[in-house]
Enzyme design. Structure first.
Site, PDB file in Angstrom:
ATOM      1  N   GLY A   1      42.182  34.268  32.208  1.00 42.80           N
ATOM      2  CA  GLY A   1      41.958  33.015  31.390  1.00 42.80           C
ATOM      3  C   GLY A   1      40.833  33.497  30.307  1.00 42.80           C
TER       4      GLY A   1
ATOM      5  N   ARG B   1      36.655  36.121  44.726  1.00 43.55           N
ATOM      6  CA  ARG B   1      37.253  37.300  45.250  1.00 43.55           C
ATOM      7  C   ARG B   1      35.622  38.219  46.574  1.00 43.55           C
ATOM      8  NH1 ARG B   1      39.054  40.073  39.379  1.00 43.55           N
ATOM      9  NH2 ARG B   1      40.931  39.046  39.595  1.00 43.55           N
TER      10      ARG B   1
ATOM     11  N   LYS C   1      44.977  45.323  29.588  1.00 42.23           N
ATOM     12  CA  LYS C   1      44.927  44.003  29.622  1.00 42.23           C
ATOM     13  C   LYS C   1      43.944  43.293  28.255  1.00 42.23           C
ATOM     14  CE  LYS C   1      42.580  40.322  32.008  1.00 42.23           C
ATOM     15  NZ  LYS C   1      42.129  39.485  32.512  1.00 42.23           N
ATOM     16  N   SER C   2      42.337  44.095  28.695  1.00 43.91           N
ATOM     17  CA  SER C   2      41.643  43.079  27.488  1.00 43.91           C
ATOM     18  C   SER C   2      41.791  43.345  25.895  1.00 43.91           C
ATOM     19  CB  SER C   2      40.078  43.178  28.090  1.00 43.91           C
ATOM     20  OG  SER C   2      39.644  43.299  29.255  1.00 43.91           O
TER      21      SER C   2
ATOM     22  N   LYS D   1      36.589  34.099  39.181  1.00 47.35           N
ATOM     23  CA  LYS D   1      37.479  34.646  39.260  1.00 47.35           C
ATOM     24  C   LYS D   1      38.976  33.812  39.807  1.00 47.35           C
ATOM     25  CE  LYS D   1      35.424  38.467  36.814  1.00 47.35           C
ATOM     26  NZ  LYS D   1      35.300  38.678  35.221  1.00 47.35           N
TER      27      LYS D   1
ATOM     28  N   THR E   1      30.508  33.902  32.665  1.00 45.21           N
ATOM     29  CA  THR E   1      31.422  34.830  32.259  1.00 45.21           C
ATOM     30  C   THR E   1      30.914  35.500  30.845  1.00 45.21           C
ATOM     31  OG1 THR E   1      33.437  35.253  31.992  1.00 45.21           O
ATOM     32  CG2 THR E   1      33.122  33.093  32.272  1.00 45.21           C
TER      33      THR E   1
ATOM     34  N   GLN F   1      29.264  36.459  39.284  1.00 48.87           N
ATOM     35  CA  GLN F   1      30.412  36.366  38.253  1.00 48.87           C
ATOM     36  C   GLN F   1      31.581  36.495  39.716  1.00 48.87           C
ATOM     37  OE1 GLN F   1      28.415  39.008  37.986  1.00 48.87           O
ATOM     38  NE2 GLN F   1      29.265  39.804  36.413  1.00 48.87           N
TER      39      GLN F   1
ATOM     40  N   ASP G   1      35.706  43.001  38.268  1.00 49.06           N
ATOM     41  CA  ASP G   1      37.257  43.622  38.283  1.00 49.06           C
ATOM     42  C   ASP G   1      36.994  44.688  39.505  1.00 49.06           C
ATOM     43  OD1 ASP G   1      37.604  40.969  36.751  1.00 49.06           O
ATOM     44  OD2 ASP G   1      38.194  41.946  35.028  1.00 49.06           O
TER      45      ASP G   1
END
Length: 426
Positions: free
Chosen positions: A92, A339, A20-21, A335, A166, A331, A308
């Site tokens: 995001g 989390r 995805k990144s 998200k 972030t 962080q 993540d």
């Protein structure tokens, strides 16, 4: 949508889908470039489609009719002013990278961004403040430092300090700064998730962008540059691989994951080391990883680079002997959900004691039991809870499973190909 999950054993080989990144960065760079780029084997997910929609509204021409190959004709840095509000959905990454790109528009063009309820609860103020210092105009419509956000150009360059709780704040500035009118100097006073910035720097390096960096704490980017069209395949996603790695480790089975490039900057490749340290047997061979679960043991892990991975690793820790401490990851509270809090609450439903830290999570391993669980509309929490269900007797139900489409719409199919007893129920 719900997932129904029952105890399973996994075996076989699975090809991991695209990152995805990388996919979103490819869309951003190609959209800012001169000429037509070809993106091979992109991730087709709702987050990626949000990036496509965003940059199409900013003026790029994007052909996604071939799922294995996208053609993107860029704007050459000439950002259009869309007639409608740009809705990034749940992405995001798209929002933050898009704000920097929108600040390259001509003065007087106003571009508005919004997103879903989770996006509208995620902080943006440090990035907005930096854009304002560098010559753009960026403000929160509701005055709370979050979306909806209005952006005007144009970035002129200059000197700015930014605290990056972030990494996406810094990535946004680094991708936009080469197209600013003048040079940009960035002092980074705090940086979480540093390897995602390295991933952005890899894209700058591929493009031949001129910049200097001092240990990720200071950057100087030459202005007046441009991006050029490229032809590139998207690497496989270590973040998606995390769920299969953790599933094999906690189930005590052996599976092989193919397509993973350990020379890539993606930080979640560190999950292989985490699980090895917990007792799993792992071997790598070129672009494949074979993992065989064994009795896992609790350890301490600094998760700052890999927030993540927290949900899946927390589930692995629930089945480990002893206590696992996930540290230095504040962080994770910023998200799609908090989390840390959400995983502590969901683990407790399975009979596992978990303690929240301001910047981490302590999980006391035990014998989890099946339960009805809330995925919190967070794709990574949904998939993490699903792999827990594969190791527990009875039937585990995971609510809000539709969130998987954000980054991993083929998760269920790939798990089933390995033997997982897992089904989607409306």
């Amino acid at each position: 949508m719900r997932l129904k999950v029952r105890k399973s054993q996994l075996t076989g080989q699975v090809a991991i889908p695209a990152s995805k990144s990388h996919t979103i960065r490819a869309v951003a760079v190609a959209s800012l470039a001169h000429g037509t780029s070809t993106v091979h084997r992109p991730l087709v997910s709702s987050d990626a489609i949000s990036a496509i929609s965003c940059y199409s509204q900013l003026g790029a021409s994007i052909d996604t009719t071939g799922p294995e190959r996208w053609l993107i004709t860029g704007t050459n840095g000439n950002i259009a002013s869309p007639s409608d509000i740009i809705d990034v959905g749940n992405s995001g990454t798209t929002l933050r990278l898009g704000l920097g790109s929108a600040a390259l528009a001509r003065p007087g063009q106003r571009i508005t961004f919004t997103g879903d309820s989770q996006i509208q609860a995620r902080p943006l103020q440090p990035l907005m403040a930096a854009i304002n210092v560098l010559g753009g105009k960026c403000h929160s419509v509701r005055g709370n430092g979050m979306a909806p956000v209005e952006v005007e150009g144009r970035l002129k360059g200059g000197k700015v300090s930014v605290e990056c709780k972030t990494s996406q704040y810094l990535s946004s500035l680094l991708l936009a700064a080469p197209l600013a009118d003048g040079d940009t100097e960035i002092e980074v006073t705090l940086l979480n998730e540093p390897d995602y910035v390295r991933l952005t720097m890899d894209w700058l390096d591929i493009q031949g962008i001129r910049y200097e960096s001092n240990d990720l704490k200071w950057f100087r980017v030459t202005g007046g540059q441009g991006y050029k069209a490229f032809d590139r395949a998207i690497p496989a996603d270590f973040s998606s691989a995390t769920f299969f790695l953790c599933a094999a480790a906690l189930l005590g089975c052996e599976i092989t994951l193919s397509g993973l490039d350990f020379s890539d900057s993606q930080p979640d490749k560190a999950v292989v080391d985490y699980l090895r340290d917990m007792g799993a047997a792992v071997r790598t061979d070129g672009r494949s990883v074979t993992i065989k679960g064994a009795g896992l043991r609790g350890i301490d892990i600094d998760m700052n680079k890999t927030p993540d991975a927290l949900p899946a690793m927390a589930v692995a820790a629930a089945f480990a002997q002893g206590t696992t401490r996930f540290l230095n990851v504040p962080q994770a509270r910023m998200k799609e959900t908090d989390r840390i809090a959400c995983m502590a609450q969901e683990l407790s439903k399975m009979g596992i004691r978990a303690e929240e830290l301001p910047d981490g999570l302590i999980v006391h391993g035990g014998r989890p039991h099946a339960a009805t669980l809330d995925g919190r509309s967070d794709h990574r929490i949904v998939m993490a809870l699903a792999i827990a269900g594969l190791a527990m007797g009875g039937e585990t139900v995971v609510e809000t499973a539709e969130a998987m489409s954000v980054t991993f719409p083929t998760f269920v199919d790939l798990m089933q190909s390995l033997g997982a007893d897992l089904e989607i129920a409306d």
